[in-house]
Motif scaffolding. Structure first.
Motif, PDB file in Angstrom:
ATOM      1  N   ALA A   3       0.846  -1.192   0.000  1.00 11.93           N
ATOM      2  CA  ALA A   3       0.000   0.000   0.000  1.00 11.93           C
ATOM      3  C   ALA A   3       0.885   1.246   0.000  1.00 11.93           C
ATOM      4  O   ALA A   3       1.922   1.282   0.654  1.00 11.93           O
ATOM      5  CB  ALA A   3      -0.912  -0.003   1.229  1.00 11.93           C
ATOM      6  N   TRP A   4       0.445   2.228  -0.760  1.00 10.93           N
ATOM      7  CA  TRP A   4       1.236   3.444  -0.985  1.00 10.93           C
ATOM      8  C   TRP A   4       0.420   4.656  -0.591  1.00 10.93           C
ATOM      9  O   TRP A   4      -0.716   4.814  -1.051  1.00 10.93           O
ATOM     10  CB  TRP A   4       1.618   3.543  -2.472  1.00 10.93           C
ATOM     11  CG  TRP A   4       2.324   2.330  -3.007  1.00 10.93           C
ATOM     12  CD1 TRP A   4       1.788   1.098  -3.225  1.00 10.93           C
ATOM     13  CD2 TRP A   4       3.703   2.239  -3.363  1.00 10.93           C
ATOM     14  NE1 TRP A   4       2.751   0.241  -3.707  1.00 10.93           N
ATOM     15  CE2 TRP A   4       3.945   0.919  -3.813  1.00 10.93           C
ATOM     16  CE3 TRP A   4       4.777   3.156  -3.367  1.00 10.93           C
ATOM     17  CZ2 TRP A   4       5.204   0.485  -4.248  1.00 10.93           C
ATOM     18  CZ3 TRP A   4       6.022   2.732  -3.805  1.00 10.93           C
ATOM     19  CH2 TRP A   4       6.229   1.417  -4.237  1.00 10.93           C
ATOM     20  N   HIS A   5       0.995   5.517   0.237  1.00 12.11           N
ATOM     21  CA  HIS A   5       0.305   6.771   0.570  1.00 12.11           C
ATOM     22  C   HIS A   5       0.616   7.816  -0.497  1.00 12.11           C
ATOM     23  O   HIS A   5       1.765   8.089  -0.816  1.00 12.11           O
ATOM     24  CB  HIS A   5       0.729   7.307   1.938  1.00 12.11           C
ATOM     25  CG  HIS A   5       0.140   8.660   2.233  1.00 12.11           C
ATOM     26  ND1 HIS A   5      -1.215   8.842   2.419  1.00 12.11           N
ATOM     27  CD2 HIS A   5       0.701   9.893   2.332  1.00 12.11           C
ATOM     28  CE1 HIS A   5      -1.447  10.132   2.634  1.00 12.11           C
ATOM     29  NE2 HIS A   5      -0.302  10.795   2.584  1.00 12.11           N
ATOM     30  N   PHE A   6      -0.476   8.379  -1.028  1.00  9.17           N
ATOM     31  CA  PHE A   6      -0.366   9.311  -2.146  1.00  9.17           C
ATOM     32  C   PHE A   6      -1.143  10.571  -1.810  1.00  9.17           C
ATOM     33  O   PHE A   6      -2.281  10.508  -1.370  1.00  9.17           O
ATOM     34  CB  PHE A   6      -0.937   8.616  -3.397  1.00  9.17           C
ATOM     35  CG  PHE A   6      -1.221   9.510  -4.568  1.00  9.17           C
ATOM     36  CD1 PHE A   6      -0.361  10.537  -4.919  1.00  9.17           C
ATOM     37  CD2 PHE A   6      -2.348   9.301  -5.345  1.00  9.17           C
ATOM     38  CE1 PHE A   6      -0.627  11.346  -6.009  1.00  9.17           C
ATOM     39  CE2 PHE A   6      -2.618  10.101  -6.445  1.00  9.17           C
ATOM     40  CZ  PHE A   6      -1.758  11.135  -6.767  1.00  9.17           C
ATOM     41  N   GLU A  57       4.335   2.490   1.868  1.00  6.73           N
ATOM     42  CA  GLU A  57       5.250   3.029   0.869  1.00  6.73           C
ATOM     43  C   GLU A  57       4.760   4.421   0.469  1.00  6.73           C
ATOM     44  O   GLU A  57       3.661   4.839   0.850  1.00  6.73           O
ATOM     45  CB  GLU A  57       5.316   2.106  -0.354  1.00  6.73           C
ATOM     46  CG  GLU A  57       5.404   0.611  -0.046  1.00  6.73           C
ATOM     47  CD  GLU A  57       6.643   0.212   0.741  1.00  6.73           C
ATOM     48  OE1 GLU A  57       7.652   0.941   0.691  1.00  6.73           O
ATOM     49  OE2 GLU A  57       6.591  -0.835   1.422  1.00  6.73           O
ATOM     50  N   ILE A  58       5.546   5.104  -0.357  1.00 11.71           N
ATOM     51  CA  ILE A  58       5.279   6.514  -0.652  1.00 11.71           C
ATOM     52  C   ILE A  58       5.107   6.725  -2.151  1.00 11.71           C
ATOM     53  O   ILE A  58       5.884   6.205  -2.954  1.00 11.71           O
ATOM     54  CB  ILE A  58       6.450   7.385  -0.123  1.00 11.71           C
ATOM     55  CG1 ILE A  58       6.389   7.431   1.407  1.00 11.71           C
ATOM     56  CG2 ILE A  58       6.421   8.786  -0.730  1.00 11.71           C
ATOM     57  CD1 ILE A  58       7.606   8.077   2.047  1.00 11.71           C
ATOM     58  N   MET A  59       4.078   7.462  -2.502  1.00  2.00           N
ATOM     59  CA  MET A  59       3.861   7.797  -3.908  1.00  2.00           C
ATOM     60  C   MET A  59       3.584   9.292  -4.061  1.00  2.00           C
ATOM     61  O   MET A  59       2.876   9.889  -3.256  1.00  2.00           O
ATOM     62  CB  MET A  59       2.669   7.021  -4.466  1.00  2.00           C
ATOM     63  CG  MET A  59       2.293   7.464  -5.869  1.00  2.00           C
ATOM     64  SD  MET A  59       0.756   6.740  -6.460  1.00  2.00           S
ATOM     65  CE  MET A  59       0.325   7.981  -7.692  1.00  2.00           C
ATOM     66  N   LEU A  60       4.141   9.866  -5.122  1.00  2.00           N
ATOM     67  CA  LEU A  60       3.802  11.249  -5.462  1.00  2.00           C
ATOM     68  C   LEU A  60       3.656  11.381  -6.968  1.00  2.00           C
ATOM     69  O   LEU A  60       4.038  10.476  -7.725  1.00  2.00           O
ATOM     70  CB  LEU A  60       4.847  12.235  -4.927  1.00  2.00           C
ATOM     71  CG  LEU A  60       6.200  12.311  -5.603  1.00  2.00           C
ATOM     72  CD1 LEU A  60       6.955  13.542  -5.131  1.00  2.00           C
ATOM     73  CD2 LEU A  60       7.025  11.071  -5.306  1.00  2.00           C
ATOM     74  N   VAL A  77      10.686  17.177  -5.147  1.00  2.00           N
ATOM     75  CA  VAL A  77      10.088  16.686  -3.902  1.00  2.00           C
ATOM     76  C   VAL A  77      10.596  15.269  -3.613  1.00  2.00           C
ATOM     77  O   VAL A  77      10.857  14.899  -2.467  1.00  2.00           O
ATOM     78  CB  VAL A  77       8.550  16.736  -3.987  1.00  2.00           C
ATOM     79  CG1 VAL A  77       7.920  16.175  -2.719  1.00  2.00           C
ATOM     80  CG2 VAL A  77       8.088  18.167  -4.224  1.00  2.00           C
ATOM     81  N   LEU A  78      10.760  14.508  -4.682  1.00  2.00           N
ATOM     82  CA  LEU A  78      11.285  13.150  -4.527  1.00  2.00           C
ATOM     83  C   LEU A  78      12.697  13.186  -3.936  1.00  2.00           C
ATOM     84  O   LEU A  78      13.052  12.354  -3.085  1.00  2.00           O
ATOM     85  CB  LEU A  78      11.309  12.478  -5.908  1.00  2.00           C
ATOM     86  CG  LEU A  78      11.419  10.966  -5.972  1.00  2.00           C
ATOM     87  CD1 LEU A  78      10.234  10.301  -5.295  1.00  2.00           C
ATOM     88  CD2 LEU A  78      11.505  10.515  -7.428  1.00  2.00           C
ATOM     89  N   GLY A  79      13.492  14.152  -4.359  1.00  2.00           N
ATOM     90  CA  GLY A  79      14.839  14.308  -3.810  1.00  2.00           C
ATOM     91  C   GLY A  79      14.794  14.607  -2.318  1.00  2.00           C
ATOM     92  O   GLY A  79      15.594  14.060  -1.546  1.00  2.00           O
ATOM     93  N   ILE A  92       7.365   7.637  -7.997  1.00  5.27           N
ATOM     94  CA  ILE A  92       6.941   8.841  -8.712  1.00  5.27           C
ATOM     95  C   ILE A  92       6.092   8.374  -9.897  1.00  5.27           C
ATOM     96  O   ILE A  92       6.547   7.632 -10.762  1.00  5.27           O
ATOM     97  CB  ILE A  92       8.143   9.701  -9.160  1.00  5.27           C
ATOM     98  CG1 ILE A  92       7.688  10.913  -9.982  1.00  5.27           C
ATOM     99  CG2 ILE A  92       9.194   8.886  -9.909  1.00  5.27           C
ATOM    100  CD1 ILE A  92       8.801  11.919 -10.257  1.00  5.27           C
ATOM    101  N   LEU A  93       4.834   8.792  -9.891  1.00  7.40           N
ATOM    102  CA  LEU A  93       3.908   8.311 -10.933  1.00  7.40           C
ATOM    103  C   LEU A  93       3.057   9.475 -11.411  1.00  7.40           C
ATOM    104  O   LEU A  93       1.981   9.736 -10.904  1.00  7.40           O
ATOM    105  CB  LEU A  93       3.038   7.185 -10.376  1.00  7.40           C
ATOM    106  CG  LEU A  93       2.241   6.387 -11.417  1.00  7.40           C
ATOM    107  CD1 LEU A  93       3.175   5.745 -12.401  1.00  7.40           C
ATOM    108  CD2 LEU A  93       1.361   5.338 -10.759  1.00  7.40           C
TER     109      LEU A  93
END
Lengths: 396, 263
Positions: A3-6, A57-60, A77-79, A92-93
């Motif tokens: 599961a990814w928090h977006f 997990e992390i999603m942006l 932001v990913l950096g 990153i999606l």
């Protein structure tokens, strides 16, 4: 199941919608208060870090010239997240490769994030939604062709290690490609591609990349996943598609009481209800095939967010498979029903923050999901299981 | 006009691998008509009027009508080359040319490449050059406005000419959508112009007439005035009670002005 928090990092503090024509593309940025915006970034980064602490997990993602998603440079932001987090995978999606002029620069940015995060990058490539066309000044015709030329070139740039190579393609020209750094993960970071069309999904399946689809619900999702599986098989990647190749994004809000869950879910609907966009931004010429465009002009239903804007309710969204919301047991049941209906997938992309869902509410939703639903999902929906009802049983 | 001529089906030729449809109507000295971004469907009355006195060759540009669109083709420059070859293939050494909007741009490009092939040019609401300031589009962004607003810019009388999708055949609707898509493909960036064209138009020394509908909201009177100055020998005529498509709103009058200019 992973599961990814977006969060789309929206800026919701806007005038009444009757006061503007479109929340995207033309909304004047005088409505954006930099100090409020800075506080929002702090908050959203904190929420991603908390999601990591809770085991998610992390999603942006990235959009442009819009209040719905104030992250026009997701790699930046990913950096930051690469240094703020230690364990979570960073998805990153995705990178809007059909709208960016220089795929080699994208290969460099993503390799850099992979190094910074010590190999935690999951790298998505997207074509970009129609509203991105004008901000990018990107030709809406032949976007798929540009997307795939760029994607293939990026993967080649990541995986070529013996000095420069050149690329003289249909859309991109580079005489010297030799990126530094190269990625941490070998042969390259996992590639994700989002598509909501069956033709796109078939192509993603043929490459074996992870396929993500957003809010396509009970109605649209099975055909997309079927197309992926067909593409996968046609390309000779095997008979069985593992769950971890497929992802689905939905609005998710979990709370101990039904009333609290409903209240949070109501606020998440902002994703749909706030998306005021006139048709000419939503349907640029060439973005969809001629036949589909003609059918739309004749009044055929348009999929996605636009179609659901007017009659969006929590009940409708749950009924249509766009939202999982309720108590932990209710959410588990909703999820299982949907998962079974579409043949299964391995990644749940949780749109867990939107609009006026405040920090405390967002954190409560993340925690309740992570503690009371996620363990069951991980246990009962293994990533290595086979997706698709036509697939034979998993070998013992 | 004569129904037999009007109903005559298009001819086809393969040029550079492109299956091209074109009308060939009337008798007399050859006249090449190049349609605008909306395609040729609404231009038949105008074409027939011209064909009363001249042989009119009217191709559908690649990607318009039922003409093919190869993967490699993505510019007005490409189309200008295709239509020069069309003249070769039809053994038309010299023609008069009429170009409407996008077709005017194509004609101007042809005139810079092979001025000796075009004896006179009539350009109706032509686009294709950038003559204004950097901070303002010369041509309004037709891809960033509602249909209703676009109709107001295009027509003197939008109520009469608005597309009635409900009444269109599937084939006509698909053609309309495809035409719009091809227009985006070739005119998206730089928007509706070729930055080089203005520096080449001095080669187009033939007599040129620029026509503009008095109510045209797509090309302004200033734009046409600046465009005309780029040619060595160009005049301007304004057509009353017409918008961006005087060949649709005033077909006979527009044709007659052009026939007189070519006479």
């Amino acid at each position: 199941m992973k599961a990814w928090h977006f969060s789309e990092n929206a800026y919701p503090d806007l005038p009444p919608e009757d006061d503007f024509d479109s929340i995207r593309v033309t909304l004047p940025n005088r409505l954006y208060d930099p100090a409020k915006g800075a506080a929002l970034y702090d908050r959203f980064l904190d929420e991603w870090c908390l999601a990591e602490d809770e085991g998610l997990e992390i999603m942006l993602n990235e959009h442009h010239q819009t209040a719905t998603c104030v992250d026009p440079a997701a790699p930046i932001v990913l950096g930051a997240l690469a240094r703020l987090t230690k364990r979570a995978r960073l998805l990153i999606l995705g990178n809007p490769v059909a709208n960016r002029r220089d795929p080699v620069r994208i290969a460099e940015e993503m390799a850099l994030v992979d190094i910074l995060s010590k190999g935690r990058l999951e790298c998505g490539f997207v074509r970009g939604v129609p509203f991105e066309i004008l901000p990018a000044n990107s030709n809406p015709v032949r976007m798929n062709e540009r997307q795939w030329e760029a994607t293939d070139l990026i993967v080649k740039a990541w995986t070529s290690h013996d000095g420069p190579f050149s690329h003289e393609g249909r859309f991109f020209h580079h005489r010297n490609i030799n990126i530094w750094p190269r990625p941490w993960q070998q042969p390259h970071p996992p590639v994700w591609i989002s598509t909501t069309s069956t033709s796109g999904a078939r192509r993603v399946g043929a490459r074996g990349y992870v396929q993500a689809t957003f809010l396509t619900g009970y109605k649209g999702t099975p055909a997309i996943f079927d197309a992926y599986r067909a593409g996968w098989r046609e390309a000779g990647l095997g008979e069985n598609v593992p769950m971890h190749r497929l992802a689905y994004a939905a609005l998710v809000y979990v709370a101990d009481s039904e009333a609290a869950a409903h209240a949070g879910a109501e606020k998440l609907l902002w994703y749909m209800t706030a998306n005021k966009v006139p048709p000419h931004f939503a349907r640029p010429p060439g973005y969809m095939p001629v036949a589909a465009y003609a059918a739309m002009l004749r009044g055929a239903a348009v999929g996605g967010l636009a179609a659901n804007r007017r009659n969006a309710t929590v009940e409708n969204a749950i009924e249509n498979g766009l939202m999982f919301a309720g108590t932990p047991d209710q959410v588990y049941d909703q999820f299982k029903r949907f998962h079974d209906h579409v043949g299964g997938f391995g990644h749940l992309l949780i749109m867990g923050q939107a609009g006026f869902l405040d920090h405390a509410e967002t954190v409560a939703g993340i925690k309740c999901f992570a503690r009371n639903v996620y363990p069951r999902l991980k246990q009962n929906f293994p990533m290595t299981a086979i997706s698709g009802s036509r697939a034979p049983p998993v070998p013992a | 006009m004569n129904e037999a001529v009007r109903g005559s089906s298009p001819h086809r030729l393969t040029i550079a691998g492109i299956d091209l449809e074109y009308l060939d109507r009337g008798r007399g000295a050859p006249l090449l008509y190049l349609h605008g971004g909306a395609g040729i469907a609404a231009d038949h009355a105008f074409i027939d009027r011209l064909a009363g006195q001249r042989r009119v060759i009217a191709p559908s540009h690649p990607g318009f009508g039922t003409s093919g669109l190869p993967d490699w083709l993505d510019s007005v420059d490409d189309i200008a080359h295709v239509h020069l070859e069309l003249l070769d293939r039809l053994k038309l050494d010299v023609v008069d040319v009429v170009g409407m909007s996008l077709g005017g741009w194509i004609a101007a490009e042809m005139a810079t490449k092979a001025p000796e092939r075009l004896s006179r040019m009539a350009l109706i609401g032509p686009i294709g050059v950038k003559t204004g300031t950097v901070d303002r589009l010369d041509i309004p962004d037709i891809f960033a406005m509602s249909e209703a607003n676009l109709d107001r810019l295009r027509f003197h009388d939008p109520g009469k000419h608005r597309a009635d999708i409900g009444a269109m055949s599937d084939e006509a609707l698909a053609t309309m959508v495809r035409n719009h898509e091809t227009l985006a493909l070739i005119a998206w960036e730089p928007y509706m112009h070729n930055p080089k064209l203005r520096h080449r138009l001095h080669r187009a020394a033939m007599p040129v007439l620029l026509l503009r509908g008095d109510s045209d909201g797509i090309v302004s009177a200033d734009y046409i005035a600046r465009y005309a100055k780029l040619f060595p020998d160009a005049g301007i005529t304004t057509i009353a009670a017409a918008g961006h498509g005087p060949q649709v709103e005033q077909p006979d009058r527009t044709a007659d002005i052009i026939l007189e200019f070519f006479a």
